[in-house]
Design a protein around this motif. Structure first.
Motif, PDB file in Angstrom:
ATOM      1  N   TYR B 197      -5.993   0.267   2.287  1.00  0.00           N
ATOM      2  CA  TYR B 197      -7.050   0.770   3.154  1.00  0.00           C
ATOM      3  C   TYR B 197      -8.396   0.574   2.448  1.00  0.00           C
ATOM      4  O   TYR B 197      -8.578   1.029   1.322  1.00  0.00           O
ATOM      5  CB  TYR B 197      -6.826   2.263   3.453  1.00  0.00           C
ATOM      6  N   GLY B 198      -9.302  -0.155   3.084  1.00  0.00           N
ATOM      7  CA  GLY B 198     -10.612  -0.406   2.471  1.00  0.00           C
ATOM      8  C   GLY B 198     -10.752  -1.807   1.898  1.00  0.00           C
ATOM      9  O   GLY B 198     -11.851  -2.217   1.530  1.00  0.00           O
ATOM     10  N   SER B 211      -8.201   6.256  10.259  1.00  0.00           N
ATOM     11  CA  SER B 211      -7.903   6.501   8.844  1.00  0.00           C
ATOM     12  C   SER B 211      -6.662   5.722   8.407  1.00  0.00           C
ATOM     13  O   SER B 211      -6.259   5.805   7.250  1.00  0.00           O
ATOM     14  CB  SER B 211      -7.727   8.004   8.580  1.00  0.00           C
ATOM     15  N   ARG B 388       0.900  10.996  -0.458  1.00  0.00           N
ATOM     16  CA  ARG B 388       0.101  10.198  -1.393  1.00  0.00           C
ATOM     17  C   ARG B 388       0.455  10.552  -2.847  1.00  0.00           C
ATOM     18  O   ARG B 388       0.591   9.673  -3.695  1.00  0.00           O
ATOM     19  CB  ARG B 388      -1.389  10.424  -1.118  1.00  0.00           C
ATOM     20  N   LEU B 435      -0.194   6.022   5.488  1.00  0.00           N
ATOM     21  CA  LEU B 435      -0.636   7.393   5.208  1.00  0.00           C
ATOM     22  C   LEU B 435      -1.212   7.490   3.806  1.00  0.00           C
ATOM     23  O   LEU B 435      -2.195   8.185   3.572  1.00  0.00           O
ATOM     24  CB  LEU B 435       0.532   8.374   5.379  1.00  0.00           C
ATOM     25  N   ALA B 436      -0.600   6.789   2.845  1.00  0.00           N
ATOM     26  CA  ALA B 436      -1.066   6.839   1.456  1.00  0.00           C
ATOM     27  C   ALA B 436      -2.186   5.834   1.195  1.00  0.00           C
ATOM     28  O   ALA B 436      -2.829   5.875   0.151  1.00  0.00           O
ATOM     29  CB  ALA B 436       0.103   6.574   0.503  1.00  0.00           C
ATOM     30  N   GLY B 437      -2.408   4.915   2.132  1.00  0.00           N
ATOM     31  CA  GLY B 437      -3.480   3.926   1.972  1.00  0.00           C
ATOM     32  C   GLY B 437      -3.141   2.783   1.040  1.00  0.00           C
ATOM     33  O   GLY B 437      -4.014   2.016   0.649  1.00  0.00           O
ATOM     34  N   PHE B 463      -5.270  -1.321  -4.112  1.00  0.00           N
ATOM     35  CA  PHE B 463      -6.042  -2.501  -4.517  1.00  0.00           C
ATOM     36  C   PHE B 463      -5.294  -3.404  -5.503  1.00  0.00           C
ATOM     37  O   PHE B 463      -5.901  -4.224  -6.183  1.00  0.00           O
ATOM     38  CB  PHE B 463      -7.427  -2.096  -5.047  1.00  0.00           C
TER      39      PHE B 463
END
Lengths: 98, 489
Positions: B197-198, B211, B388, B435-437, B463
């Protein structure tokens, strides 16, 4: 926890701005009831000391310089509108004529 | 010149285009002919952009002829899920409420691929507003699995997965909110990645659950996936949730190997709900990684069993807020019989949204409503934090986590449409990564007895997409078999 009644479905549909016929209401009473029963398994967990997670990234505010950038033209902005007069979006009358 | 260049990968075609073995125009002509041949069976595309694609191919050929480098995706045919905003064609999310919508801007990922020389072939079918696991919720058409036309391609990016599997695109782009890239990639036998995420800008993807949503590629092999992430990744001023974190050259990670890498197998994923056949294929894949020098350890993700409940509370809550914007004023469907503003909202939404979308709006509105917010939404956010933490703890013991992508291979049409809860359980192995990204990739790991693909999921630290590529490539290069082509029959 008590599950969903027809009145609950009608109330939520009102909030969600949806019009449901009787069949749809009965179907949703069952389906939402089933799904929410499944979700009730979360109550098994004690989360009193857990901070809720709003977002996975550790970002608070993202700023930019306050300068004018490129934006859409009026024509581009209006082109998908169901009804417009080349200047404004048009909607049905909001207040009564008198 | 071969007529089947479209069956190659993007990295192979990159070499062919630069050496002059094929031109972008002849590649595109053969790609469009392939779409003509098989799309009647798969129904992956909702729109094909023939003229635009051929025109762009001519431009790319001119650039190449003049000795310019049009970019890493020069001439590559790319299909787009119909929830990515494009200034070519329409963007409908396979919904009647957005029928005919012509976006005034391109999504950032679309601009990036265009700048890298990529050529768009058209728009791909999906579950309406990306809500579903089989693409049966499309309001336009039914997409069929190229491995068995009687089965679903998975969802919600079913058209994107089917197009790559049937060689109707070299690469396609989808979105993943709870598994919508990885699950159809597994069902159709392609590589599919949900980035951290991101990692990738979401500007211009029609929002479902903000989200959780991420955009990612479907490719024929791991190298193409790394190539695509080099193009797609990075911060974007138009998406405040895109992260300011450096993007490495992902292709450099491919050949690092897994010697000394620690692979974690979460015990909660390897239970009775996983069928024996899938289990056998996953075990073999883990053995391949072991043979390449990876250490394998058991890890625990103790809150996995709560993932689906948390996911469907948060995703529906966010969806109910995001979909409120379709009010019939600025764009989208407006009911012609509405006599006042209130009727305009209610009649337009009720007529414009399909059954699953309405069901999710209802659920999301309910879990956010006064009196239930604490019991459902707030509770789900707390358990999300625990999920997470599970990943953070597991990653203290291992570098990557390996699981099945789905509990079973592709199912038949109609098998789960009458039971929404059973359909939701398709996301059991994929939704916790959203959910944890954290990033997750699905890579084909063999065929079942019914000749249906199975998917291996590799999940990494935030990442650390490079770790996914390193592991997936080591597996792909050493698995000792070829997946072969989908029969499209």
């Amino acid at each position: 926890m008590a599950k969903i009644t027809t009145e609950d479905v009608e109330y939520v549909a009102g909030l969600a701005q949806l019009i449901l016929d009787d069949d749809a209401k009965q179907r949703l009473v069952k389906e939402m009831g089933d799904i929410l029963s499944y979700m009730d398994k979360l109550s098994e967990l004690n989360t009193d000391d857990v901070e809720p997670m709003m977002h996975v990234l550790d970002i608070t505010n993202v700023y930019r310089e306050d300068v004018v950038g490129k934006s859409l033209t009026r024509e581009q902005t209006l082109k998908n509108a169901p009804k417009h007069d080349d200047e404004f979006f048009l909607v049905p009358r909001i207040l009564d004529a008198d | 010149m071969s007529d089947t260049h479209y069956t190659k990968t993007a990295h192979e075609l990159g070499d062919d285009l630069r050496s002059g073995a094929v031109t972008a125009t002849s590649l595109m002509e053969s790609q469009l002919a392939r779409i003509d041949d098989v799309d009647g069976k798969t129904q992956a595309y909702v729109e094909v952009w023939k003229n635009e694609a051929l025109e762009r191919a001519g431009v790319i050929d001119n650039e190449l002829k003049q000795g310019n480098d049009p970019g890493p995706l020069a001439g590559i045919p790319i299909g787009l899920k119909d929830n990515l905003c494009t200034t070519i064609g329409t963007t409908t999310c396979a919904s009647q409420i957005l029928k005919g919508f012509e976006s005034p801007y391109d999504a950032t990922v679309v601009t990036k691929m265009k700048d890298a020389g990529g050529i768009f072939t058209g728009k791909l079918n999906m579950d309406e507003f990306a809500m579903g696991s089989s693409t049966e919720n499309s309001s336009i058409q039914k997409t069929c699995n190229p491995w068995d036309l009687g089965r679903v391609p998975g969802g919600s990016s079913g058209g994107a997965a089917a197009s790559v599997a049937a060689h109707e695109a070299v690469i396609s782009i989808g979105s993943d909110t709870g598994g919508s890239i990885r699950q159809p990639a597994a069902f159709c036998g392609c590589v599919g990645l949900k980035p951290t995420y991101g990692r990738v800008s979401r500007f211009g993807v029609v929002a479902f659950a903000s989200s959780l949503d991420q955009i990612g590629p479907f490719t024929k092999d791991v190298e193409d996936c790394a190539l695509m992430m080099n193009v797609l990744s990075g911060q974007d001023p138009y998406d405040a949730t895109s992260a300011d974190i450096e993007v490495p050259d992902y292709r450099e990670s491919l050949k690092q190997g897994v010697d000394g890498l620690t692979v974690g197998l979460p015990k909660e994923f390897y239970t009775d709900s996983l069928n024996d056949e899938m289990r056998g294929l996953i075990d073999k894949a883990v053995d391949v990684l072991k043979g390449q020098g990876a250490n394998v350890v058991e890890v625990s993700l103790p809150h996995s069993d709560y993932g689906i409940a948390v996911y469907y509370i948060i995703a529906t809550a966010e969806a109910s807020a995001n979909l409120a914007r379709f009010d019939g004023v600025r764009y989208g469907f407006r009911h012609p019989d509405a006599k006042n503003v209130d009727e305009m909202y209610r009649m337009s939404k009720s007529e414009g949204y399909g059954q699953e979308v309405q069901r999710r709006i209802m659920l999301g509105t309910y879990v956010l409503s006064s009196g239930y917010y604490d019991a459902y939404y707030l509770k789900a956010q707390k358990v999300r934090a625990l999920i997470r933490q599970d990943f953070d703890k597991a990653f203290e013991q291992c570098d990557v986590i390996v699981t099945p992508t789905t509990p079973t291979a592709a199912f038949e049409f109609g098998a789960k449409v009458d039971d929404p809860m059973e359909m939701y359980l398709n996301d059991i192995y994929t939704s916790t990564a959203n959910l944890a990204g954290v990033p997750g990739i699905s890579i084909p790991c063999g065929l079942t007895e019914n000749k249906l693909p199975a998917g291996l999921q590799i999940i990494g630290k935030p990442f650390a997409e490079a770790d996914l590529f390193r592991t997936a490539y080591a597996y792909e290069q050493n698995r000792g078999f070829d997946m072969g082509d989908a029969p499209v029959a």
